[in-house]
Motif scaffolding. Structure first.
Motif, PDB file in Angstrom:
ATOM      1  N   ASN A 104      36.781  49.578  42.800  1.00  0.00           N
ATOM      2  CA  ASN A 104      35.690  50.473  43.195  1.00  0.00           C
ATOM      3  C   ASN A 104      36.135  51.910  42.923  1.00  0.00           C
ATOM      4  O   ASN A 104      36.804  52.544  43.741  1.00  0.00           O
ATOM      5  CB  ASN A 104      35.353  50.277  44.675  1.00  0.00           C
ATOM      6  CG  ASN A 104      34.257  51.209  45.136  1.00  0.00           C
ATOM      7  OD1 ASN A 104      33.501  51.733  44.323  1.00  0.00           O
ATOM      8  ND2 ASN A 104      34.172  51.416  46.429  1.00  0.00           N
TER       9      ASN A 104
ATOM     10  N   ASN B 168      38.252  51.123  52.051  1.00  0.00           N
ATOM     11  CA  ASN B 168      37.038  50.639  51.403  1.00  0.00           C
ATOM     12  C   ASN B 168      37.070  49.132  51.199  1.00  0.00           C
ATOM     13  O   ASN B 168      36.080  48.428  51.452  1.00  0.00           O
ATOM     14  CB  ASN B 168      36.840  51.331  50.047  1.00  0.00           C
ATOM     15  CG  ASN B 168      36.396  52.771  50.191  1.00  0.00           C
ATOM     16  OD1 ASN B 168      35.998  53.201  51.264  1.00  0.00           O
ATOM     17  ND2 ASN B 168      36.484  53.538  49.113  1.00  0.00           N
ATOM     18  N   TYR B 169      38.190  48.635  50.730  1.00  0.00           N
ATOM     19  CA  TYR B 169      38.289  47.196  50.468  1.00  0.00           C
ATOM     20  C   TYR B 169      38.337  46.390  51.764  1.00  0.00           C
ATOM     21  O   TYR B 169      37.836  45.263  51.814  1.00  0.00           O
ATOM     22  CB  TYR B 169      39.512  46.906  49.603  1.00  0.00           C
ATOM     23  CG  TYR B 169      39.434  47.520  48.220  1.00  0.00           C
ATOM     24  CD1 TYR B 169      38.231  47.546  47.513  1.00  0.00           C
ATOM     25  CD2 TYR B 169      40.552  48.097  47.621  1.00  0.00           C
ATOM     26  CE1 TYR B 169      38.153  48.117  46.255  1.00  0.00           C
ATOM     27  CE2 TYR B 169      40.479  48.674  46.356  1.00  0.00           C
ATOM     28  CZ  TYR B 169      39.265  48.684  45.682  1.00  0.00           C
ATOM     29  OH  TYR B 169      39.187  49.261  44.423  1.00  0.00           O
TER      30      TYR B 169
ATOM     31  N   GLU C 210      36.720  47.166  54.495  1.00  0.00           N
ATOM     32  CA  GLU C 210      35.329  47.085  54.930  1.00  0.00           C
ATOM     33  C   GLU C 210      34.583  45.999  54.155  1.00  0.00           C
ATOM     34  O   GLU C 210      33.799  45.224  54.729  1.00  0.00           O
ATOM     35  CB  GLU C 210      34.647  48.438  54.730  1.00  0.00           C
ATOM     36  CG  GLU C 210      33.180  48.458  55.140  1.00  0.00           C
ATOM     37  CD  GLU C 210      32.495  49.771  54.815  1.00  0.00           C
ATOM     38  OE1 GLU C 210      31.427  50.036  55.406  1.00  0.00           O
ATOM     39  OE2 GLU C 210      33.009  50.527  53.959  1.00  0.00           O
ATOM     40  N   ARG C 211      34.831  45.908  52.863  1.00  0.00           N
ATOM     41  CA  ARG C 211      34.180  44.900  52.041  1.00  0.00           C
ATOM     42  C   ARG C 211      34.704  43.506  52.363  1.00  0.00           C
ATOM     43  O   ARG C 211      33.940  42.533  52.380  1.00  0.00           O
ATOM     44  CB  ARG C 211      34.373  45.240  50.557  1.00  0.00           C
ATOM     45  CG  ARG C 211      33.516  46.425  50.108  1.00  0.00           C
ATOM     46  CD  ARG C 211      34.002  47.049  48.815  1.00  0.00           C
ATOM     47  NE  ARG C 211      33.022  47.964  48.253  1.00  0.00           N
ATOM     48  CZ  ARG C 211      32.742  49.170  48.714  1.00  0.00           C
ATOM     49  NH1 ARG C 211      33.410  49.636  49.772  1.00  0.00           N
ATOM     50  NH2 ARG C 211      31.825  49.929  48.144  1.00  0.00           N
TER      51      ARG C 211
ATOM     52  N   TYR D 180      35.309  40.798  46.466  1.00  0.00           N
ATOM     53  CA  TYR D 180      34.590  41.731  47.333  1.00  0.00           C
ATOM     54  C   TYR D 180      34.898  43.189  47.004  1.00  0.00           C
ATOM     55  O   TYR D 180      34.432  44.100  47.698  1.00  0.00           O
ATOM     56  CB  TYR D 180      34.928  41.467  48.804  1.00  0.00           C
ATOM     57  CG  TYR D 180      36.405  41.366  49.102  1.00  0.00           C
ATOM     58  CD1 TYR D 180      37.204  42.502  49.184  1.00  0.00           C
ATOM     59  CD2 TYR D 180      37.007  40.128  49.287  1.00  0.00           C
ATOM     60  CE1 TYR D 180      38.547  42.410  49.449  1.00  0.00           C
ATOM     61  CE2 TYR D 180      38.367  40.021  49.555  1.00  0.00           C
ATOM     62  CZ  TYR D 180      39.126  41.163  49.636  1.00  0.00           C
ATOM     63  OH  TYR D 180      40.468  41.069  49.886  1.00  0.00           O
TER      64      TYR D 180
ATOM     65  N   TYR E   5      34.104  45.257  44.448  1.00  0.00           N
ATOM     66  CA  TYR E   5      33.167  46.149  43.772  1.00  0.00           C
ATOM     67  C   TYR E   5      31.817  46.314  44.486  1.00  0.00           C
ATOM     68  O   TYR E   5      31.344  47.442  44.654  1.00  0.00           O
ATOM     69  CB  TYR E   5      32.947  45.679  42.338  1.00  0.00           C
ATOM     70  CG  TYR E   5      32.149  46.652  41.501  1.00  0.00           C
ATOM     71  CD1 TYR E   5      32.722  47.841  41.047  1.00  0.00           C
ATOM     72  CD2 TYR E   5      30.831  46.395  41.177  1.00  0.00           C
ATOM     73  CE1 TYR E   5      31.991  48.744  40.283  1.00  0.00           C
ATOM     74  CE2 TYR E   5      30.091  47.291  40.409  1.00  0.00           C
ATOM     75  CZ  TYR E   5      30.678  48.457  39.977  1.00  0.00           C
ATOM     76  OH  TYR E   5      29.954  49.348  39.227  1.00  0.00           O
ATOM     77  N   PRO E   6      31.152  45.252  44.920  1.00  0.00           N
ATOM     78  CA  PRO E   6      29.820  45.443  45.535  1.00  0.00           C
ATOM     79  C   PRO E   6      29.921  46.158  46.877  1.00  0.00           C
ATOM     80  O   PRO E   6      30.963  46.138  47.548  1.00  0.00           O
ATOM     81  CB  PRO E   6      29.306  44.003  45.722  1.00  0.00           C
ATOM     82  CG  PRO E   6      30.217  43.129  44.928  1.00  0.00           C
ATOM     83  CD  PRO E   6      31.525  43.827  44.868  1.00  0.00           C
ATOM     84  N   THR E   7      28.837  46.783  47.288  1.00  0.00           N
ATOM     85  CA  THR E   7      28.774  47.376  48.624  1.00  0.00           C
ATOM     86  C   THR E   7      28.732  46.263  49.665  1.00  0.00           C
ATOM     87  O   THR E   7      28.389  45.117  49.351  1.00  0.00           O
ATOM     88  CB  THR E   7      27.513  48.235  48.771  1.00  0.00           C
ATOM     89  OG1 THR E   7      26.359  47.378  48.651  1.00  0.00           O
ATOM     90  CG2 THR E   7      27.459  49.328  47.716  1.00  0.00           C
ATOM     91  N   PRO E   8      29.071  46.569  50.919  1.00  0.00           N
ATOM     92  CA  PRO E   8      28.978  45.536  51.961  1.00  0.00           C
ATOM     93  C   PRO E   8      27.595  44.899  52.041  1.00  0.00           C
ATOM     94  O   PRO E   8      27.490  43.678  52.255  1.00  0.00           O
ATOM     95  CB  PRO E   8      29.332  46.310  53.238  1.00  0.00           C
ATOM     96  CG  PRO E   8      30.240  47.405  52.766  1.00  0.00           C
ATOM     97  CD  PRO E   8      29.706  47.814  51.432  1.00  0.00           C
ATOM     98  N   GLU E   9      26.553  45.688  51.858  1.00  0.00           N
ATOM     99  CA  GLU E   9      25.190  45.139  51.922  1.00  0.00           C
ATOM    100  C   GLU E   9      24.952  44.155  50.785  1.00  0.00           C
ATOM    101  O   GLU E   9      24.352  43.084  50.982  1.00  0.00           O
ATOM    102  CB  GLU E   9      24.167  46.269  51.870  1.00  0.00           C
ATOM    103  CG  GLU E   9      24.162  47.190  53.080  1.00  0.00           C
ATOM    104  CD  GLU E   9      25.378  48.108  53.133  1.00  0.00           C
ATOM    105  OE1 GLU E   9      25.769  48.508  54.262  1.00  0.00           O
ATOM    106  OE2 GLU E   9      25.952  48.421  52.057  1.00  0.00           O
ATOM    107  N   ARG E  10      25.409  44.502  49.597  1.00  0.00           N
ATOM    108  CA  ARG E  10      25.247  43.595  48.452  1.00  0.00           C
ATOM    109  C   ARG E  10      26.086  42.331  48.632  1.00  0.00           C
ATOM    110  O   ARG E  10      25.676  41.235  48.228  1.00  0.00           O
ATOM    111  CB  ARG E  10      25.653  44.316  47.168  1.00  0.00           C
ATOM    112  CG  ARG E  10      24.757  45.459  46.765  1.00  0.00           C
ATOM    113  CD  ARG E  10      23.534  44.976  45.999  1.00  0.00           C
ATOM    114  NE  ARG E  10      23.869  44.612  44.623  1.00  0.00           N
ATOM    115  CZ  ARG E  10      23.003  44.053  43.791  1.00  0.00           C
ATOM    116  NH1 ARG E  10      21.774  43.784  44.190  1.00  0.00           N
ATOM    117  NH2 ARG E  10      23.359  43.751  42.544  1.00  0.00           N
TER     118      ARG E  10
END
Length: 437
Positions: A54, A314-315, A317-318, A389, A391-396
């Protein structure tokens, strides 16, 4: 006397060069899912397949200015040929990076490569003759399997559990090879936040595994692109730090800085280093000086440790979004690993479901993953999949898992109605691509 012209049979060969290829190309198998990923790259498809970092967290404005400064101040050097071993200043900085994992190294023993994949390819080229054995965890990184196949080495997988490579399984694999009179050239291992399994080799196992390899005269190749991406900030002692004379270490800036620059390195025992430089000269002449100088300037002027901390957050969280979604949506009978760092979760689905056969239906449902068979050299893995996990956002991620769960439910209904629908496994690794990196 002139040679007779080729006989015309009326049949048109798809590849007129087929008879000219070297025997080693027989091990180069194109990915059967590559065409699917042309569809999977569409924005409406949630891709949980590729291991793309990301990069949105990078300070792009600062980097843009620094790139301009390099051209303005040192353009005649940056855009010129360089040393096959790499820019000296960067090799010194790489020593500082590796020190975070207890590695004490000299810049002279480092060879900078075009990504760690080049380093892996060179090490395999230097050590493996056709028919030699390479031991690797089962599952293992698809890019490594592709390199081993290209040099006609035979991969023997060694069992892992939640604590990483199992020492007793390693002993058994070595004993079996010795009884068969086979030469094991090295153990290839990803000890930290494994790709694709997501597990980490337990600290208490590390010295034991090194001792086993040394007792059997087997080199260890340690691939460690994720070691600084532990979610609690913890780093583990590198295998190289425990046995410098018998470990070749592969490192990369692709996961902790920018994958598109393709800057990695090999740290090797001194005699091996000499041959790696020669191999690098024959492969690329020299790695791009400009890219190395970008990395070096970044390390010298930016808070790169703070940047890694940002990546970890960031990772993490994902990862949390992925594990929560799996718990909420995946049907009964599925299980998965719980990574403490890195990019990947390894999912096992119920008996009878074939993740490779299911993939086209998943892409139709606008979600993609990497099927497990690509991470084995022997056709296994049909009940596994790797979910990424990073690259995409948590929502995605949550939406992607919800779609995947619906596809799995439908597949399980088919199994209950018609029985096992698994495809016949076709042994052999697939050639790596950015979709499965």
């Amino acid at each position: 006397m002139t040679a007779n012209p080729p006989e015309h049979t009326g049949r048109r060969d798809l590849d007129p060069h087929l008879a000219r290829y070297a025997a080693r190309t027989a091990g180069m198998t194109a990915s059967e899912i590559r065409a699917l990923f042309a569809v999977a790259s569409r924005p409406e498809v949630v891709s949980l397949a590729g291991g793309m970092p990301n990069l949105a967290a990078l300070p792009l404005d600062t980097l843009s200015s620094q790139v301009g400064e390099i051209i303005a101040e040192d353009g005649l050097v940056a855009l010129q040929y360089g040393s096959a071993q790499g820019v000296p200043a960067l090799r010194e900085q790489i020593c500082e990076v590796m020190a975070m994992e207890d590695i004490s190294a000299h810049p002279d023993d480092i060879v900078v490569t075009v990504g760690s994949q080049m380093g892996l390819d060179m090490v395999t080229r230097l050590f493996c003759d056709p028919g030699d054995i390479v031991l690797a965890e089962g599952p293992s990184y698809v890019g490594a399997l592709g390199s081993f196949a290209a040099y006609q080495a035979k991969v023997v997988h060694v069992v892992m559990d939640d604590q990483g490579l199992v020492p007793e399984a390693l002993r058994e694999a070595l004993a079996t090879a010795e009884r068969a009179g086979q030469r094991v050239k090295f153990l290839y291992t990803i000890p930290n936040f494994h790709n694709p399994a997501g597990v980490t080799l337990a600290v208490e196992r590390r010295a034991e595994i090194l001792a086993i390899c040394r007792a059997h005269g087997v080199l260890v190749v340690e691939d460690n692109p994720y070691g600084l991406l532990g979610f609690d900030g913890q780093t583990y002692p590198a295998l190289r730090s425990l046995d410098p004379d018998n470990v070749v270490y592969l490192g990369s800036f692709s996961k902790t800085f920018a994958s598109g620059l393709r800057v990695g390195w090999v740290l090797a025992p001194h005699a091996v280093r000499e041959k790696l430089v020669l191999a690098a000269e024959s492969a690329t002449l020299c790695p791009p000086t400009f890219n190395q100088m970008i990395v070096s300037r970044y390390l010298a002027t930016h808070d790169w440790k703070g940047q890694i901390k940002t990546f970890r957050e960031n990772y993490r969280e994902r990862r949390d979004a992925m594990l929560s979604a799996l718990e909420q949506h995946l049907p009964s009978g599925c299980s998965w690993t719980h990574p403490d760092g890195g990019f990947y979760v390894w999912v096992t689905v119920p008996e009878g479901v074939d993740t490779k056969a299911m993939l086209p239906r998943a892409v139709t449902a606008r979600v993609a993953y990497a099927s497990g068979t690509g991470f084995y050299a022997d056709g296994f893995g049909s009940r596994q999949m790797r979910l990424s996990y990073c690259y995409p956002t948590p929502e995605r991620i949550k939406e992607g898992v919800r779609r995947l769960a619906a596809v799995l439910e439908s597949e399980m209904d088919l199994v209950r109605t018609f029985g096992n629908v698994s495809m016949r496994a076709i042994p052999g690794p697939e050639t790596p691509s950015p979709d499965t990196a």
